[in-house]
Design a protein around this motif. Structure first.
Motif, PDB file in Angstrom:
ATOM      1  N   GLU A  99       6.813  -7.287  -6.561  1.00  0.00           N
ATOM      2  CA  GLU A  99       5.393  -7.627  -6.515  1.00  0.00           C
ATOM      3  C   GLU A  99       4.882  -8.238  -7.808  1.00  0.00           C
ATOM      4  O   GLU A  99       3.930  -9.009  -7.806  1.00  0.00           O
ATOM      5  CB  GLU A  99       4.574  -6.361  -6.200  1.00  0.00           C
ATOM      6  CG  GLU A  99       4.956  -5.671  -4.907  1.00  0.00           C
ATOM      7  CD  GLU A  99       4.652  -6.502  -3.678  1.00  0.00           C
ATOM      8  OE1 GLU A  99       5.032  -6.085  -2.579  1.00  0.00           O
ATOM      9  OE2 GLU A  99       4.053  -7.593  -3.816  1.00  0.00           O
TER      10      GLU A  99
ATOM     11  N   LYS B  94      -2.951  -6.146  -4.663  1.00  0.00           N
ATOM     12  CA  LYS B  94      -2.206  -6.669  -3.530  1.00  0.00           C
ATOM     13  C   LYS B  94      -2.098  -5.575  -2.483  1.00  0.00           C
ATOM     14  O   LYS B  94      -1.608  -4.488  -2.771  1.00  0.00           O
ATOM     15  CB  LYS B  94      -0.817  -7.130  -3.925  1.00  0.00           C
ATOM     16  CG  LYS B  94      -0.055  -7.739  -2.753  1.00  0.00           C
ATOM     17  CD  LYS B  94       1.358  -8.069  -3.117  1.00  0.00           C
ATOM     18  CE  LYS B  94       2.106  -8.612  -1.909  1.00  0.00           C
ATOM     19  NZ  LYS B  94       2.091  -7.685  -0.756  1.00  0.00           N
ATOM     20  N   LEU B 103      -1.396 -12.140  -5.129  1.00  0.00           N
ATOM     21  CA  LEU B 103      -2.333 -11.201  -5.717  1.00  0.00           C
ATOM     22  C   LEU B 103      -3.751 -11.748  -5.588  1.00  0.00           C
ATOM     23  O   LEU B 103      -3.966 -12.953  -5.647  1.00  0.00           O
ATOM     24  CB  LEU B 103      -2.024 -10.993  -7.200  1.00  0.00           C
ATOM     25  CG  LEU B 103      -0.610 -10.540  -7.557  1.00  0.00           C
ATOM     26  CD1 LEU B 103      -0.468 -10.391  -9.064  1.00  0.00           C
ATOM     27  CD2 LEU B 103      -0.280  -9.236  -6.859  1.00  0.00           C
ATOM     28  N   THR B 104      -4.699 -10.849  -5.445  1.00  0.00           N
ATOM     29  CA  THR B 104      -6.108 -11.219  -5.487  1.00  0.00           C
ATOM     30  C   THR B 104      -6.646 -10.775  -6.831  1.00  0.00           C
ATOM     31  O   THR B 104      -6.555  -9.593  -7.182  1.00  0.00           O
ATOM     32  CB  THR B 104      -6.891 -10.547  -4.353  1.00  0.00           C
ATOM     33  OG1 THR B 104      -6.345 -10.967  -3.101  1.00  0.00           O
ATOM     34  CG2 THR B 104      -8.360 -10.943  -4.409  1.00  0.00           C
TER      35      THR B 104
END
Lengths: 112, 115
Positions: A99, B94, B103-104
């Motif tokens: 991530e 996220k 991602l924000t």
């Protein structure tokens, strides 16, 4: 170790001209690649991401396009720039199934 | 849809003052949370991240952040700031089960530390 490069660092282009910004990653294989635009006071907006060669997903409709001709190369393009395309463009990568994203130095684009 | 709010746009502190930057997100599911920092003239760098486990996360340079699920918050803290902490700080989230890879980010907080 992995590194990410972007060029050019700064670009001034007239309205209506084409654009090509390049991003390359070293030291890793099969990365996920991302293009973001950073507008002042508005954070980062994702433009495109890619999970492999030739695979591009677009997040927002716009005047820009992206391509991934090689595993570690990600290109942001436009056929005709608009004034509103001015901004700071950031490329990022993440390892497959990870991530955390790592960002490049960015390209500052000014469209006049 | 996910969103991130950073309520402090510009913070000015003196050296040795304590810092807390707010970050709230909107997403009801499981999240991964990040703080990134951009020092003047440098790349955006990861400061710390939370995926699971202990909600108090320690990062580089003495920073920490606490995930409070009930408040949808992930505030960044440092007990004593230094001039070198002058930078712009971005919170990002996220959603784990959205299938969305990106991602924000929040709009960022500019921190200015005065010597």
């Amino acid at each position: 170790s992995q590194t990410i490069h972007q060029w050019p660092a700064t670009l001034v282009q007239p309205v209506g001209s084409p654009l090509s910004l390049e991003c390359t990653v070293e030291g890793t294989s099969n990365p996920n690649l991302y293009w973001y635009r950073q507008a002042a006071g508005r954070g980062l907006q994702l433009l495109f991401y890619s999970v492999g060669i030739g695979q591009i997903s677009s997040e927002v409709p716009q005047n820009l396009s992206a391509s991934r001709p090689q595993d570690r190369q990600f290109i942001l393009s436009s056929k005709k720039l608009l004034l509103s395309d001015s901004g700071f463009y950031l490329c990022a990568w993440s390892a497959r199934n990870q991530e955390t994203q790592y960002f490049g130095p960015g390209t500052r684009l000014l469209v006049l | 849809a996910q969103s991130v709010s950073q309520h402090n746009h510009h913070v000015i502190l003196s050296e040795a003052a304590s810092l807390e930057l707010g970050c709230n997100y909107s997403y009801g599911g499981t999240v991964n949370l990040f703080w990134y920092v951009q020092y003047p003239g440098q790349h955006l760098q990861l400061l710390l991240k939370y995926f699971s486990g202990d909600p108090l996360v320690k990062g580089i340079k003495g920073f920490e952040a606490e995930f409070i699920k009930s408040k949808f918050s992930f505030n960044l803290r440092k007990p004593s700031v230094q001039w070198s902490d002058t930078a712009e700080y971005f919170c990002a989230v996220k959603g784990v089960d959205t299938g969305r890879r990106a991602l924000t980010f929040g709009s960022g907080t500019r921190l200015q530390v005065q010597p």
